[in-house]
Design a protein around this motif. Sequence first.
Motif, PDB file in Angstrom:
ATOM      1  N   ASP A   1     -11.358  -0.699 -13.389  1.00 10.32           N
ATOM      2  CA  ASP A   1     -10.918   0.693 -13.298  1.00 10.32           C
ATOM      3  C   ASP A   1     -10.157   0.920 -11.996  1.00 10.32           C
ATOM      4  OD1 ASP A   1     -12.346   1.331 -15.664  1.00 10.32           O
ATOM      5  OD2 ASP A   1     -14.201   1.470 -14.495  1.00 10.32           O
ATOM      6  N   TRP A   2     -10.616   0.235 -10.952  1.00  8.85           N
ATOM      7  CA  TRP A   2     -10.005   0.380  -9.629  1.00  8.85           C
ATOM      8  C   TRP A   2      -9.683  -0.995  -9.050  1.00  8.85           C
ATOM      9  CZ3 TRP A   2      -9.034   5.098  -7.209  1.00  8.85           C
ATOM     10  CH2 TRP A   2      -9.606   6.224  -7.811  1.00  8.85           C
ATOM     11  N   VAL A   3      -8.450  -1.175  -8.617  1.00  6.45           N
ATOM     12  CA  VAL A   3      -8.045  -2.382  -7.904  1.00  6.45           C
ATOM     13  C   VAL A   3      -7.734  -1.932  -6.475  1.00  6.45           C
ATOM     14  CG1 VAL A   3      -6.376  -4.271  -7.777  1.00  6.45           C
ATOM     15  CG2 VAL A   3      -7.048  -3.337 -10.016  1.00  6.45           C
ATOM     16  N   ILE A   4      -8.608  -2.293  -5.536  1.00  6.59           N
ATOM     17  CA  ILE A   4      -8.449  -1.823  -4.158  1.00  6.59           C
ATOM     18  C   ILE A   4      -7.902  -2.956  -3.292  1.00  6.59           C
ATOM     19  CG2 ILE A   4      -9.578  -0.748  -2.175  1.00  6.59           C
ATOM     20  CD1 ILE A   4     -11.692   0.331  -4.022  1.00  6.59           C
ATOM     21  N   CYS A   5      -6.692  -2.757  -2.772  1.00 11.06           N
ATOM     22  CA  CYS A   5      -6.026  -3.798  -1.997  1.00 11.06           C
ATOM     23  C   CYS A   5      -6.211  -3.535  -0.510  1.00 11.06           C
ATOM     24  CB  CYS A   5      -4.530  -3.827  -2.324  1.00 11.06           C
ATOM     25  SG  CYS A   5      -4.203  -4.020  -4.085  1.00 11.06           S
TER      26      CYS A   5
ATOM     27  N   VAL B   1      -4.456   1.379  -9.004  1.00  9.42           N
ATOM     28  CA  VAL B   1      -4.312   0.439  -7.898  1.00  9.42           C
ATOM     29  C   VAL B   1      -4.229   1.253  -6.602  1.00  9.42           C
ATOM     30  CG1 VAL B   1      -2.891  -1.358  -6.845  1.00  9.42           C
ATOM     31  CG2 VAL B   1      -3.150  -1.270  -9.330  1.00  9.42           C
ATOM     32  N   LEU B   2      -5.135   0.946  -5.709  1.00  6.41           N
ATOM     33  CA  LEU B   2      -5.250   1.694  -4.457  1.00  6.41           C
ATOM     34  C   LEU B   2      -5.043   0.735  -3.295  1.00  6.41           C
ATOM     35  CD1 LEU B   2      -8.254   4.098  -3.836  1.00  6.41           C
ATOM     36  CD2 LEU B   2      -7.458   2.590  -2.065  1.00  6.41           C
TER      37      LEU B   2
ATOM     38  N   PRO C   1       1.503  -6.791   4.307  1.00  4.12           N
ATOM     39  CA  PRO C   1       1.323  -5.372   4.024  1.00  4.12           C
ATOM     40  C   PRO C   1       2.256  -4.878   2.914  1.00  4.12           C
ATOM     41  CG  PRO C   1       1.604  -5.734   6.379  1.00  4.12           C
ATOM     42  CD  PRO C   1       1.790  -7.048   5.723  1.00  4.12           C
ATOM     43  N   ALA C   2       3.475  -5.387   2.892  1.00  2.00           N
ATOM     44  CA  ALA C   2       4.440  -4.956   1.867  1.00  2.00           C
ATOM     45  C   ALA C   2       3.941  -5.331   0.475  1.00  2.00           C
ATOM     46  CB  ALA C   2       5.803  -5.599   2.138  1.00  2.00           C
ATOM     47  N   MET C   3       3.383  -6.549   0.347  1.00  2.00           N
ATOM     48  CA  MET C   3       2.846  -7.001  -0.942  1.00  2.00           C
ATOM     49  C   MET C   3       1.613  -6.184  -1.328  1.00  2.00           C
ATOM     50  SD  MET C   3       4.432  -9.316  -2.565  1.00  2.00           S
ATOM     51  CE  MET C   3       6.009  -8.639  -2.146  1.00  2.00           C
ATOM     52  N   ALA C   4       0.767  -5.879  -0.329  1.00  2.00           N
ATOM     53  CA  ALA C   4      -0.463  -5.133  -0.614  1.00  2.00           C
ATOM     54  C   ALA C   4      -0.147  -3.741  -1.137  1.00  2.00           C
ATOM     55  CB  ALA C   4      -1.326  -5.054   0.647  1.00  2.00           C
ATOM     56  N   MET C   5       0.900  -3.122  -0.630  1.00  2.00           N
ATOM     57  CA  MET C   5       1.201  -1.742  -1.030  1.00  2.00           C
ATOM     58  C   MET C   5       2.147  -1.652  -2.226  1.00  2.00           C
ATOM     59  SD  MET C   5       4.028  -0.107   1.589  1.00  2.00           S
ATOM     60  CE  MET C   5       3.070  -0.220   3.077  1.00  2.00           C
ATOM     61  N   HIS C   6       2.794  -2.760  -2.560  1.00  2.00           N
ATOM     62  CA  HIS C   6       3.892  -2.702  -3.526  1.00  2.00           C
ATOM     63  C   HIS C   6       3.525  -2.064  -4.877  1.00  2.00           C
ATOM     64  CE1 HIS C   6       7.913  -3.758  -4.760  1.00  2.00           C
ATOM     65  NE2 HIS C   6       7.423  -4.149  -5.918  1.00  2.00           N
ATOM     66  N   HIS C   7       2.344  -2.404  -5.398  1.00  2.00           N
ATOM     67  CA  HIS C   7       1.981  -1.940  -6.733  1.00  2.00           C
ATOM     68  C   HIS C   7       1.087  -0.699  -6.719  1.00  2.00           C
ATOM     69  CE1 HIS C   7       3.737  -5.545  -8.457  1.00  2.00           C
ATOM     70  NE2 HIS C   7       3.234  -6.176  -7.410  1.00  2.00           N
ATOM     71  N   ALA C   8       0.898  -0.123  -5.535  1.00  3.95           N
ATOM     72  CA  ALA C   8      -0.089   0.952  -5.396  1.00  3.95           C
ATOM     73  C   ALA C   8       0.295   2.230  -6.140  1.00  3.95           C
ATOM     74  CB  ALA C   8      -0.286   1.256  -3.921  1.00  3.95           C
ATOM     75  N   ASP C   9      -0.732   2.824  -6.782  1.00  2.00           N
ATOM     76  CA  ASP C   9      -0.585   4.172  -7.339  1.00  2.00           C
ATOM     77  C   ASP C   9      -1.034   5.180  -6.290  1.00  2.00           C
ATOM     78  OD1 ASP C   9       0.005   3.141  -9.982  1.00  2.00           O
ATOM     79  OD2 ASP C   9      -2.139   2.631 -10.108  1.00  2.00           O
ATOM     80  N   ILE C  10      -2.048   4.754  -5.521  1.00  2.00           N
ATOM     81  CA  ILE C  10      -2.668   5.609  -4.513  1.00  2.00           C
ATOM     82  C   ILE C  10      -2.744   4.822  -3.216  1.00  2.00           C
ATOM     83  CG2 ILE C  10      -4.747   6.950  -3.942  1.00  2.00           C
ATOM     84  CD1 ILE C  10      -5.504   6.814  -6.911  1.00  2.00           C
ATOM     85  N   ALA C  11      -2.553   5.518  -2.095  1.00  2.00           N
ATOM     86  CA  ALA C  11      -2.692   4.853  -0.795  1.00  2.00           C
ATOM     87  C   ALA C  11      -3.665   5.631   0.075  1.00  2.00           C
ATOM     88  CB  ALA C  11      -1.338   4.762  -0.098  1.00  2.00           C
ATOM     89  N   ILE C  12      -4.545   4.894   0.734  1.00  2.00           N
ATOM     90  CA  ILE C  12      -5.383   5.506   1.757  1.00  2.00           C
ATOM     91  C   ILE C  12      -4.855   5.008   3.093  1.00  2.00           C
ATOM     92  CG2 ILE C  12      -7.692   5.624   2.773  1.00  2.00           C
ATOM     93  CD1 ILE C  12      -8.872   5.390   0.015  1.00  2.00           C
ATOM     94  N   VAL C  13      -4.365   5.936   3.902  1.00  2.00           N
ATOM     95  CA  VAL C  13      -3.848   5.589   5.218  1.00  2.00           C
ATOM     96  C   VAL C  13      -4.969   5.810   6.224  1.00  2.00           C
ATOM     97  CG1 VAL C  13      -2.081   6.090   6.949  1.00  2.00           C
ATOM     98  CG2 VAL C  13      -1.525   6.272   4.511  1.00  2.00           C
TER      99      VAL C  13
END
Lengths: 271, 87
Positions: A114-118, A4-5, A128-140
């Motif tokens: 394979d990839w869930v991109i939020c 999850v990204l 934004p809090a919900m979008a990032m909550h489950h992330a394994d990876i973050a692109i800032v």
Amino acid sequence: MSKVLVVTSGKGGVGKTTSTAAIGAALAQSGEKVVVVDFDVGLRNLDLVMGAERRVVFDLINVIQGDAKLHQALIRDKRIETLSILPASQTRDKDALTTDGVAKVIAELREKFDWVICDSPAGIERGPAMAMHHADIAIVVTNPEVSSVRDSDRIIGLLDSKTERAMRGERVEKHLLITRYDPARAARGDMLKVEDVLDILSIPLLGIIPESQEVLKASNIGVPVTLNNPETAPARAYQDAVRRLRGETVPMSIPQERRSFVERLFGRRVA
Amino acid sequence: MSLFQFWRRKPTATVARDRLQILLAHERSSFGSSDLVARLQEEIIAVIRRHMEIDPDKVQIKLDRGNHVSTLEIDIEVPLSERAKVA
């Protein structure tokens, strides 16, 4: 093992949706099963940038509230078979994004893709809090500009404290994507340099997307920039970023627009 | 602007970097309590109020964030009668 990204930034207008579409399309083109999820409830735009705006029937909120099944809300991309879109609701309130509801949808998406991109909305509130909550990876996503860098710093702080991983004592893998970069202006001292931004934010660099007219052209016609014209500078920059995301070692460079013989002859671009 | 000033001028990107470095150093240290100054103000005034009457409008607070040192300046006008009582 699915990932999850989250594509996030704090500040609006820096290129989150453009980057989500470009990266999602490039990842899917490399054969991975990809879903791009729009978390901007009330102001959805990922469907528009992806050219799927006329095919939206159900959305994320419908799925969360049980009004539709996940497979009914997923829109299969017409160009790439392995790419799907889960649009945000245009009418509902962002409070409809319940923690449990989002968790359920993400878990289901993890099984299918394979990839869930939020694609995160701007700001630091519920969306934004919900979008990032489950992330394994973050692109800032950051522009070389003071307000964007400051907001990115804030978002990095939230990724380190408010996400599920952070609460479990684990880390979200963070990557910096610098967009709208103009090497000439940076060389003149009129724009923050890549090194300046890296120095301040201290997270690893995923890619540098040069400022380019191709980005607007692609969104005008609803095609991710990596699909519209894969030879353009921003498309190549996104492709490099995606290869790095997949674990390849790609030397960091800022792709330049390739000019044809005729263009070079006349010293400018011929439209 | 003279030619000399023109040459001495810092590139705007350098100014941007320096401003960000100072600002973020502070924002990170007070993470989660971005209203540090507001809280300090409240608490300091509360302490003083325990000992004397003060007019909230006659309190001035200035903050200057520097690279190495920051200063918090609190200026409270103390009424004469209170001072007399204390004395």
